[in-house]
Design a protein around this motif. Structure first.
Motif, PDB file in Angstrom:
ATOM      1  N   ALA A   1       0.832  -1.212   0.000  1.00  7.81           N
ATOM      2  CA  ALA A   1       0.000   0.000   0.000  1.00  7.81           C
ATOM      3  C   ALA A   1       0.864   1.259   0.000  1.00  7.81           C
ATOM      4  O   ALA A   1       0.516   2.263  -0.643  1.00  7.81           O
ATOM      5  CB  ALA A   1      -0.929  -0.007   1.206  1.00  7.81           C
ATOM      6  N   ALA A   2       1.996   1.215   0.701  1.00 10.62           N
ATOM      7  CA  ALA A   2       2.905   2.371   0.696  1.00 10.62           C
ATOM      8  C   ALA A   2       3.474   2.608  -0.696  1.00 10.62           C
ATOM      9  O   ALA A   2       3.574   3.762  -1.158  1.00 10.62           O
ATOM     10  CB  ALA A   2       4.026   2.155   1.710  1.00 10.62           C
ATOM     11  N   LEU A   3       3.840   1.531  -1.391  1.00 13.61           N
ATOM     12  CA  LEU A   3       4.362   1.682  -2.754  1.00 13.61           C
ATOM     13  C   LEU A   3       3.280   2.208  -3.696  1.00 13.61           C
ATOM     14  O   LEU A   3       3.536   3.083  -4.538  1.00 13.61           O
ATOM     15  CB  LEU A   3       4.888   0.332  -3.252  1.00 13.61           C
ATOM     16  N   VAL A   4       2.066   1.665  -3.566  1.00 10.44           N
ATOM     17  CA  VAL A   4       0.959   2.135  -4.415  1.00 10.44           C
ATOM     18  C   VAL A   4       0.649   3.597  -4.122  1.00 10.44           C
ATOM     19  O   VAL A   4       0.416   4.395  -5.037  1.00 10.44           O
ATOM     20  CB  VAL A   4      -0.282   1.248  -4.199  1.00 10.44           C
ATOM     21  N   GLY A   5       0.638   3.969  -2.832  1.00 12.52           N
ATOM     22  CA  GLY A   5       0.386   5.360  -2.479  1.00 12.52           C
ATOM     23  C   GLY A   5       1.458   6.297  -3.007  1.00 12.52           C
ATOM     24  O   GLY A   5       1.166   7.410  -3.452  1.00 12.52           O
ATOM     25  N   LEU A   6       2.723   5.856  -2.955  1.00  8.23           N
ATOM     26  CA  LEU A   6       3.814   6.672  -3.505  1.00  8.23           C
ATOM     27  C   LEU A   6       3.614   6.910  -4.996  1.00  8.23           C
ATOM     28  O   LEU A   6       3.840   8.022  -5.495  1.00  8.23           O
ATOM     29  CB  LEU A   6       5.151   5.970  -3.250  1.00  8.23           C
ATOM     30  N   CYS A   7       3.172   5.878  -5.697  1.00  7.82           N
ATOM     31  CA  CYS A   7       2.941   6.024  -7.146  1.00  7.82           C
ATOM     32  C   CYS A   7       1.721   6.899  -7.425  1.00  7.82           C
ATOM     33  O   CYS A   7       1.787   7.841  -8.226  1.00  7.82           O
ATOM     34  CB  CYS A   7       2.762   4.651  -7.779  1.00  7.82           C
ATOM     35  N   SER A   8       0.588   6.581  -6.785  1.00  8.22           N
ATOM     36  CA  SER A   8      -0.663   7.267  -7.121  1.00  8.22           C
ATOM     37  C   SER A   8      -0.686   8.719  -6.660  1.00  8.22           C
ATOM     38  O   SER A   8      -1.240   9.586  -7.345  1.00  8.22           O
ATOM     39  CB  SER A   8      -1.849   6.511  -6.517  1.00  8.22           C
ATOM     40  N   LEU A   9      -0.087   9.005  -5.485  1.00  4.19           N
ATOM     41  CA  LEU A   9      -0.171  10.351  -4.931  1.00  4.19           C
ATOM     42  C   LEU A   9       0.919  11.290  -5.433  1.00  4.19           C
ATOM     43  O   LEU A   9       0.737  12.506  -5.399  1.00  4.19           O
ATOM     44  CB  LEU A   9      -0.105  10.282  -3.402  1.00  4.19           C
ATOM     45  N   TRP A  10       2.032  10.735  -5.909  1.00  3.21           N
ATOM     46  CA  TRP A  10       3.150  11.615  -6.290  1.00  3.21           C
ATOM     47  C   TRP A  10       3.767  11.262  -7.635  1.00  3.21           C
ATOM     48  O   TRP A  10       3.812  12.102  -8.546  1.00  3.21           O
ATOM     49  CB  TRP A  10       4.216  11.574  -5.193  1.00  3.21           C
ATOM     50  N   LEU A  11       4.245  10.019  -7.795  1.00  2.00           N
ATOM     51  CA  LEU A  11       5.035   9.684  -8.977  1.00  2.00           C
ATOM     52  C   LEU A  11       4.201   9.683 -10.257  1.00  2.00           C
ATOM     53  O   LEU A  11       4.681  10.144 -11.302  1.00  2.00           O
ATOM     54  CB  LEU A  11       5.702   8.324  -8.782  1.00  2.00           C
TER      55      LEU A  11
END
Length: 358
Positions: free
Chosen positions: A110-120
């Motif tokens: 979930a942290a990796l998905v959040g990093l992608c969806s919210l920023w990257l």
């Protein structure tokens, strides 16, 4: 701790294999699409690698939840097939503890998905659109491919036979231009033995410099024609443009979307924020679905689980579109969809534990 490491390793290894296969399929399809556009001269092939890299976070934010979901199904399904989970339960490992072990790697995903969806992903989309817009606005010889007639902007069509070894000089250049002369359209045809691009550092303007050739001017319907022989002829291509700014919610930062009351901005923000939550809900549903009878095989519930994921994602996308169009209240948002599948996951988990106790 040993049990946690063992189960986490099984789930993450299976997830990595599934994610690698899905990523290869999706990126292969996008690579073919971009390669075709580069071959047609829409942009130089040298930026193809950058475009694929910028699209990677957008792919990962959708692939990782599905890969984690399938990873739990396949890993736990194999453990059920080998009766390993049966032995764990006999040794005192309750379904609740197994769920806690499952949710711990879910936090990492979930942290990796959040990093992608919210920023990257928005950052990559912004850079992609900027790069493509700059290539569309630029008239650069780097988009030309030898042996092809290609549109060159401003009513120009160009053809070159080949590039030099260093890629800077063109051989056997043909350029066709359309120009207005009163009420008639005037055609200019320029042929040169060689040519190269020149950029003026003081103004940023680009020029196509042709050497040892001829230039013809012809107006359809008229008998006379113009002919010019030259040793050096310069065509102005254009000036380098500033970086473009985009007013799109897809490339806006998450903080800007959160502060924007526009329904489309709020729909995009809720979509980004809901993807990490989706990982936990899928993990909750995956554990009871992974329980299979050894006679069924580990793939017995794989197809229904995929249909469940597709339904979840489709309802989320439909909710985002409905909110963006103003037909659904922003305050309600996409959260009922997450609540629906959270309830379904709890129901499946309760039914699985009740059936196991019986």
């Amino acid at each position: 701790m040993i049990l946690f490491r063992y189960l986490t390793r099984e789930v993450l290894l299976t997830m990595s294999a599934v994610a690698g296969i899905l990523l290869l399929i999706i990126m292969g399809s996008r690579f073919i699409r971009y390669f075709s556009s580069a071959a047609e001269g829409d942009f130089p092939i040298t930026i193809l690698g950058n475009l694929m890299l910028l699209h990677l976070p957008g792919f990962m934010e959708l692939i990782l939840p599905l890969a984690f979901f399938l990873g739990i199904l396949l890993a736990y399904g194999q453990l059920y097939m080998n009766s390993e989970i049966t032995v764990m339960v006999a040794c005192g490992v309750s379904p609740t503890r197994l769920l806690k072990v499952t949710l711990l790697p879910a936090m990492l995903v979930a942290a990796l998905v959040g990093l992608c969806s919210l920023w990257l992903t928005p950052l990559g989309t912004l850079n992609t659109e900027t790069m493509l817009e700059e290539q569309r606005s630029r008239l650069d010889v780097s988009v030309l491919a030898p042996g092809r007639f290609q549109e060159f902007g401003q009513g120009r069509t160009a053809y070159i036979s080949e590039f030099s070894d260093d890629g800077k000089k063109m051989e056997n250049v043909f350029v066709h231009e359309l120009g207005d002369r009163g009420e008639n359209v005037h055609n200019y045809v320029t042929r040169a033995a060689s040519g190269y691009q020149e950029i003026r550092s003081d103004t940023g303007s680009r020029f196509l410099v042709l050497q040892d050739g001829e230039r013809y001017g012809v107006t359809p319907g008229r008998l006379e024609a113009e002919r010019l022989t030259f040793e050096r002829y310069t065509l102005r291509l254009g000036a380098t443009r500033e970086r473009q700014s985009f007013d799109s919610f897809e490339v806006a930062s998450t903080a800007a979307l959160f502060a924007n009351p526009d329904p489309r901005a709020q729909a995009q923000w809720q979509w980004r924020a809901g993807l990490p939550l989706m990982v936990f809900i899928l993990a909750l549903m995956a554990q009871p679905l992974s329980k299979v009878n050894p006679r069924q095989g580990r793939f017995g519930k794989l197809l229904p689980a995929v249909f469940l994921y597709v339904a979840y994602l489709s309802l989320l996308l439909a909710a985002v579109d409905t909110i963006g169009s103003g037909a659904w209240p922003v305050a309600v948002g996409v959260w009922p969809v997450h609540g629906l599948f959270l309830g379904l996951g709890l129901l499946l988990l309760w039914h699985s534990q009740r059936k196991g106790m019986r």
